[in-house]
Design an enzyme around this catalytic site. Structure first.
Site, short mmCIF file in Angstrom:
data_model
loop_
_atom_site.label_atom_id
_atom_site.label_comp_id
_atom_site.label_asym_id
_atom_site.label_seq_id
_atom_site.Cartn_x
_atom_site.Cartn_y
_atom_site.Cartn_z
N THR A 37 0.84 -1.20 0.00
CA THR A 37 0.00 0.00 0.00
C THR A 37 0.88 1.25 0.00
O THR A 37 2.02 1.22 0.46
CB THR A 37 -0.90 0.04 1.26
OG1 THR A 37 -0.07 -0.22 2.40
CG2 THR A 37 -1.99 -1.00 1.20
N THR A 41 5.99 4.67 5.85
CA THR A 41 6.02 4.40 7.28
C THR A 41 4.86 5.13 7.94
O THR A 41 4.12 4.57 8.77
CB THR A 41 7.34 4.93 7.88
OG1 THR A 41 8.43 4.32 7.19
CG2 THR A 41 7.44 4.66 9.37
N HIS A 447 -12.50 33.73 23.02
CA HIS A 447 -12.70 33.30 24.40
C HIS A 447 -13.95 32.45 24.46
O HIS A 447 -14.96 32.81 23.84
CB HIS A 447 -12.87 34.52 25.30
CG HIS A 447 -13.19 34.14 26.71
ND1 HIS A 447 -12.23 33.65 27.57
CD2 HIS A 447 -14.37 34.13 27.40
CE1 HIS A 447 -12.80 33.37 28.74
NE2 HIS A 447 -14.09 33.66 28.66
#
Ligand code: FAD
Length: 468
Positions: A37, A41, A447
């Site tokens: 595939t 890694t 906020h």
């Protein structure tokens, strides 16, 4: 014989991204990959499966230890390890198929097999059944990545003594897991198995965890992981690992400076001492491509090797072994080959540890600035003083911004805290634009968010934080 402008060997994040960018720029491009595939890694046995297990194990721990604090009452969670592994595998398959789709979509030809340099302008593809095919190409980009570094005298069998690859596939939760190496991979996978029930002992040769990252970050992070139950043996070296006849292993550990040896019994041992460049079977010698004393392919600032028409990127060359570094080099070299000015700014490459809390860092550490004799101001803001972190019970950690003492330009940012990996992005952008700490401090932050801690740390550089 098929003929190309560019053949890329290896389809990890470096190789596949390079191929797509080259195709976008009109180069006739092919990739050669020896794995079944695409994705290298990173997608197959690295970033993606490790993050899937980190996510799932964090949910397991949350359900068992923290849901009740929020008034969410569930019965004690049970681990279905097989299902968790299937969840991870599904994530990997989705991602690797995605790369296959993108390569096709961009008209990149794909060859399955080991790519081998076969003289000037030629790459031989050797299939698993021995069959071979010759490709003619104007340019080659080597993106063959890296492999697990081995510890002399320790045999990795991927059942009892495992590399990161085996640690992503354990069939049961080891009662005791010894992790050799306190770097990113060891601490991430150590965290996964601790959350799932292992007693985890981390052995590190150096006197600190996360070598290379900011020292204060390393200390605080070790304390947090210690509180979570991971045991650390620093300044210690593993001198032997003996696998028992009935399974398990005996790990022999000595003080790094020498002294009496100690033996630790473990059900599994993870060797996570780093990674080494991978060039096996590539035939570098056939054309005389030079490597350095660490086996990395030597390149100039344009990713060119000493052989005309052969380039290299990613883990197989110098620099941090990170997927996004490989990707950016892939884009840069494709652009260079298409006559553009591809470039990577190595001063602004974020580095993230995806534990809980996360650790994220970009730019210079305090140690580096001191060593380089650069005068700086440090602004620090703890998550204990951030409203959102308080309400979420995620108050471990801090944001630290290091800015040039004369110009106020941001030189480095180091974060320990929930979602640090996402928080680091805004300062990476700011650094790319040469922002000062004041620029970050004067930018309106929503906020209540954790990003307010970044703003407050920037304010703290000028000694004017509001909430401490
Ligand atoms: P690779 O991804 O190694 O790909 C190289 C490819 O080349 C492989 O598919 C290989 O099969 C193929 N190949 C090799 N030789 C040949 C040949 N001769 N012919 C054909 N094909 C060949 N990085 C991050 O940034 N974030 C993370 O969270 C992260 N987590 C990680 C977790 C683990 C457990 C590990 C092991 C690594 C992690 N990394 C992470 C590092 C990351 O995976 C690497 O930096 C990245 O994959 C390097 O990309 P690359 O393209 O250079 O090489």
């Amino acid at each position: 014989m098929s003929s190309y402008d560019l053949v890329v060997i290896g389809t990890g994040p470096g190789g596949y991204v390079c191929a797509i960018r080259a195709a976008q720029l009109g180069l006739k491009t092919a990739v050669v990959e020896k794995r079944a595939t695409h994705g290298g890694t990173c997608l197959n046995v690295g970033c993606i499966p490790s993050k899937a297990l980190l996510h799932a194990s964090e949910a397991f721990e949350e359900a068992g230890k923290h849901f009740a604090d929020l008034g969410v009452i569930v019965s004690e969670p049970k681990l279905d390890l097989k299902k968790m592994m299937a969840f991870k595998d599904e994530g990997v398959a989705g991602n690797t198929k995605g790369v296959e789709f993108l390569l096709k979509k961009n008209g990149v030809d794909s060859y399955r097999g080991t790519g081998r340099l076969a003289g000037a302008g030629r790459v031989e593809v050797i299939a698993e059944d021995g069959g071979n095919q010759l490709l003619e190409t104007r340019n080659v980009v080597i993106a063959t990545g890296s492999d697990v570094a081995k510890l002399p005298g320790v045999t990795i069998d991927e059942t009892v003594v495992v590399s990161s690859t085996g640690a992503l596939e354990l069939g049961s939760v080891p009662k005791t897991l010894v992790v050799i190496g306190a770097g990113v991979i060891g601490l991430e996978l150590g965290s996964v198995w601790r959350r799932l029930g292992s007693e985890v002992v981390v052995i590190e040769y150096l006197d600190r965890v996360l070598p290379g990252m900011d020292g204060e970050v390393g200390k605080q992070f070790q304390r947090i992981l210690g509180k979570q139950g991971i045991t650390f043996k620093l300044s210690a070296k593993v001198t032997g690992v003996e696998v028992g006849k009935k399974g398990g292993a005996t790990v022999t550990v000595e003080p790094a400076a020498g002294g009496e040896a100690e033996k630790i019994q473990a059900d599994a041992v993870l060797v996570a001492i780093g990674r080494v460049p991978y060039t096996e079977g590539l035939g570098l010698e056939t054309v005389g491509v030079q490597t350095d004393n660490k086996g990395r392919i030597q390149t100039d600032s344009q990713y060119a090797t000493n052989v005309t028409g052969i380039y290299a990127i990613g883990d197989v060359i110098a620099g941090p072994m990170l997927a996004h570094k490989a990707e950016d080099e892939g884009v840069a070299v494709a652009e260079i080959l298409a006559g553009q000015s591809g470039h990577v700014n190595y001063g602004v490459i974020p580095n993230v540890v995806y534990t809980f809390p996360e650790v994220a860092s970009v730019g210079k550490t305090e140690e580096e600035l001191k060593k380089d004799g650069i005068r700086y101001n440090a602004g620090k803001f703890p998550f204990t003083a951030n409203g959102r972190a308080k309400v979420n019970h995620t108050t471990d950690g801090f944001v630290k911004i290091l800015a040039d003492a004369d110009t106020d330009r941001v030189l480095g940012v180091h974060i320990v805290g929930a979602d640090a990996g996402n928080l680091i992005a805004e300062v990476a952008v700011a650094m790319e634009f040469g922002a000062s700490a004041e620029d970050v401090a004067r930018t309106c932050h929503a906020h209540p968010t954790l990003t307010e801690a970044v703003k407050e740390a920037a304010l703290a550089v000028g000694k004017r934080a509001i909430h401490i």
